[in-house]
Write a protein that holds these residues in place. Structure first.
Motif, PDB file in Angstrom:
ATOM      1  N   UNK A 121       0.756  -1.354  -0.034  1.00  0.00           N
ATOM      2  CA  UNK A 121      -0.245  -0.216  -0.594  1.00  0.00           C
ATOM      3  C   UNK A 121       0.793   1.314   1.151  1.00  0.00           C
ATOM      4  N   UNK A 122       0.580   2.376  -1.283  1.00  0.00           N
ATOM      5  CA  UNK A 122       0.495   3.704  -1.251  1.00  0.00           C
ATOM      6  C   UNK A 122       0.124   4.537   0.066  1.00  0.00           C
ATOM      7  N   UNK A 123       0.246   5.394   1.067  1.00  0.00           N
ATOM      8  CA  UNK A 123      -0.042   6.369   1.673  1.00  0.00           C
ATOM      9  C   UNK A 123       0.097   7.541   1.668  1.00  0.00           C
ATOM     10  N   UNK A 124      -0.436   8.521   1.627  1.00  0.00           N
ATOM     11  CA  UNK A 124      -0.017  10.298   1.334  1.00  0.00           C
ATOM     12  C   UNK A 124       0.049  10.271   0.216  1.00  0.00           C
ATOM     13  N   UNK A 125      -0.930   9.710  -0.679  1.00  0.00           N
ATOM     14  CA  UNK A 125      -1.097  10.005  -1.609  1.00  0.00           C
ATOM     15  C   UNK A 125      -2.572  10.972  -2.305  1.00  0.00           C
ATOM     16  N   UNK A 126      -2.498  11.836  -3.045  1.00  0.00           N
ATOM     17  CA  UNK A 126      -4.272  12.096  -2.000  1.00  0.00           C
ATOM     18  C   UNK A 126      -4.602  12.742  -3.580  1.00  0.00           C
ATOM     19  N   UNK A 128      -7.509   4.310  -3.754  1.00  0.00           N
ATOM     20  CA  UNK A 128      -6.465   2.858  -3.002  1.00  0.00           C
ATOM     21  C   UNK A 128      -5.292   2.886  -4.061  1.00  0.00           C
ATOM     22  N   UNK A 129      -3.929   3.056  -4.034  1.00  0.00           N
ATOM     23  CA  UNK A 129      -2.551   3.115  -3.950  1.00  0.00           C
ATOM     24  C   UNK A 129      -1.789   2.204  -4.085  1.00  0.00           C
ATOM     25  N   UNK A 130      -1.150   1.654  -4.665  1.00  0.00           N
ATOM     26  CA  UNK A 130       0.351   0.168  -4.591  1.00  0.00           C
ATOM     27  C   UNK A 130       0.458  -0.585  -5.565  1.00  0.00           C
ATOM     28  N   UNK A 131       2.069  -0.777  -5.022  1.00  0.00           N
ATOM     29  CA  UNK A 131       3.050  -1.348  -5.600  1.00  0.00           C
ATOM     30  C   UNK A 131       2.266  -2.952  -5.724  1.00  0.00           C
ATOM     31  N   UNK A 132       2.844  -3.715  -7.176  1.00  0.00           N
ATOM     32  CA  UNK A 132       2.084  -5.184  -6.773  1.00  0.00           C
ATOM     33  C   UNK A 132       3.950  -5.560  -7.595  1.00  0.00           C
ATOM     34  N   UNK A 133       4.098  -6.496  -7.197  1.00  0.00           N
ATOM     35  CA  UNK A 133       4.654  -7.566  -7.734  1.00  0.00           C
ATOM     36  C   UNK A 133       4.073  -8.423  -9.165  1.00  0.00           C
ATOM     37  N   UNK A 134       4.769  -8.759 -10.468  1.00  0.00           N
ATOM     38  CA  UNK A 134       4.444 -10.034 -11.446  1.00  0.00           C
ATOM     39  C   UNK A 134       5.221 -10.021 -12.242  1.00  0.00           C
ATOM     40  N   UNK A 135       4.817 -11.384 -12.111  1.00  0.00           N
ATOM     41  CA  UNK A 135       6.094 -12.925 -12.569  1.00  0.00           C
ATOM     42  C   UNK A 135       5.535 -13.186 -13.641  1.00  0.00           C
ATOM     43  N   UNK A 136       6.707 -13.183 -14.788  1.00  0.00           N
ATOM     44  CA  UNK A 136       5.746 -14.318 -15.567  1.00  0.00           C
ATOM     45  C   UNK A 136       6.513 -15.011 -16.289  1.00  0.00           C
ATOM     46  N   UNK A 137       6.082 -16.208 -16.973  1.00  0.00           N
ATOM     47  CA  UNK A 137       6.085 -17.352 -17.731  1.00  0.00           C
ATOM     48  C   UNK A 137       7.878 -18.275 -17.306  1.00  0.00           C
ATOM     49  N   UNK A 195       1.448  12.496  -9.740  1.00  0.00           N
ATOM     50  CA  UNK A 195       1.517  11.417  -8.733  1.00  0.00           C
ATOM     51  C   UNK A 195       2.211  10.065  -9.504  1.00  0.00           C
ATOM     52  N   UNK A 196       2.748  10.072 -10.472  1.00  0.00           N
ATOM     53  CA  UNK A 196       4.011   8.917 -10.495  1.00  0.00           C
ATOM     54  C   UNK A 196       5.049   9.098  -9.575  1.00  0.00           C
ATOM     55  N   UNK A 197       5.325   9.920  -9.523  1.00  0.00           N
ATOM     56  CA  UNK A 197       7.030  11.045  -9.668  1.00  0.00           C
ATOM     57  C   UNK A 197       6.452  11.476  -7.953  1.00  0.00           C
ATOM     58  N   UNK A 198       5.159  11.202  -7.028  1.00  0.00           N
ATOM     59  CA  UNK A 198       4.982  10.886  -6.034  1.00  0.00           C
ATOM     60  C   UNK A 198       5.552   9.954  -5.248  1.00  0.00           C
ATOM     61  N   UNK A 199       5.149   8.593  -5.881  1.00  0.00           N
ATOM     62  CA  UNK A 199       5.242   7.488  -5.790  1.00  0.00           C
ATOM     63  C   UNK A 199       6.329   6.991  -5.748  1.00  0.00           C
ATOM     64  N   UNK A 200       7.014   7.492  -7.258  1.00  0.00           N
ATOM     65  CA  UNK A 200       8.181   7.002  -7.438  1.00  0.00           C
ATOM     66  C   UNK A 200       9.516   7.466  -6.181  1.00  0.00           C
ATOM     67  N   UNK A 201       8.836   8.563  -5.852  1.00  0.00           N
ATOM     68  CA  UNK A 201      10.225   9.399  -4.877  1.00  0.00           C
ATOM     69  C   UNK A 201      10.160   8.513  -3.485  1.00  0.00           C
ATOM     70  N   UNK A 202       9.245   8.363  -3.516  1.00  0.00           N
ATOM     71  CA  UNK A 202       9.099   7.384  -2.083  1.00  0.00           C
ATOM     72  C   UNK A 202       9.015   6.256  -1.894  1.00  0.00           C
ATOM     73  N   UNK A 203       8.703   5.232  -3.375  1.00  0.00           N
ATOM     74  CA  UNK A 203       9.024   4.221  -3.726  1.00  0.00           C
ATOM     75  C   UNK A 203      10.543   3.206  -4.306  1.00  0.00           C
TER      76      UNK A 203
END
Length: 85
Positions: free
Chosen positions: A6-11, A17-26, A66-74
């Motif tokens: 979960x990503x917090x403090x992005x309004x 809601x906003x979150x990061x997830x991992x995706x694994x390929x075949x 929004x993307x820049x703010x998330x990138x600076x956090x994560x």
């Protein structure tokens, strides 16, 4: 499967809601992708077309910020998915 982060403090009025997830390929050698998932709020059915359009245009106009703010956090991510149900 790893739990989403979960990503917090992005309004924004459009974001539920906003979150990061991992995706694994075949191909396990290819590694994984970090995906930013933005879940949008339901827009009221009583809102006028202009209100809905204004909210969506505001979100799209702010998406780079929004993307820049998330990138600076994560750190960097590979893709953005926007979910609207």
């Amino acid at each position: 499967m790893l739990a989403p982060r979960q990503i917090h403090n992005i309004a924004h009025p459009f974001i539920d809601s906003i979150y990061l997830k991992k995706e694994f390929g075949a191909d396990i050698c290819a590694g994984s992708l970090d995906i930013l998932v933005i879940e949008a709020k339901r827009i009221s059915t009583t809102a006028s077309k202009e209100e809905r359009d204004d909210l969506l245009l505001s979100f799209l106009g702010d998406l780079d910020l929004i993307k820049d703010a998330v990138e600076s956090k994560t750190g960097k991510f590979n893709r953005v998915d926007i979910k609207y149900c």
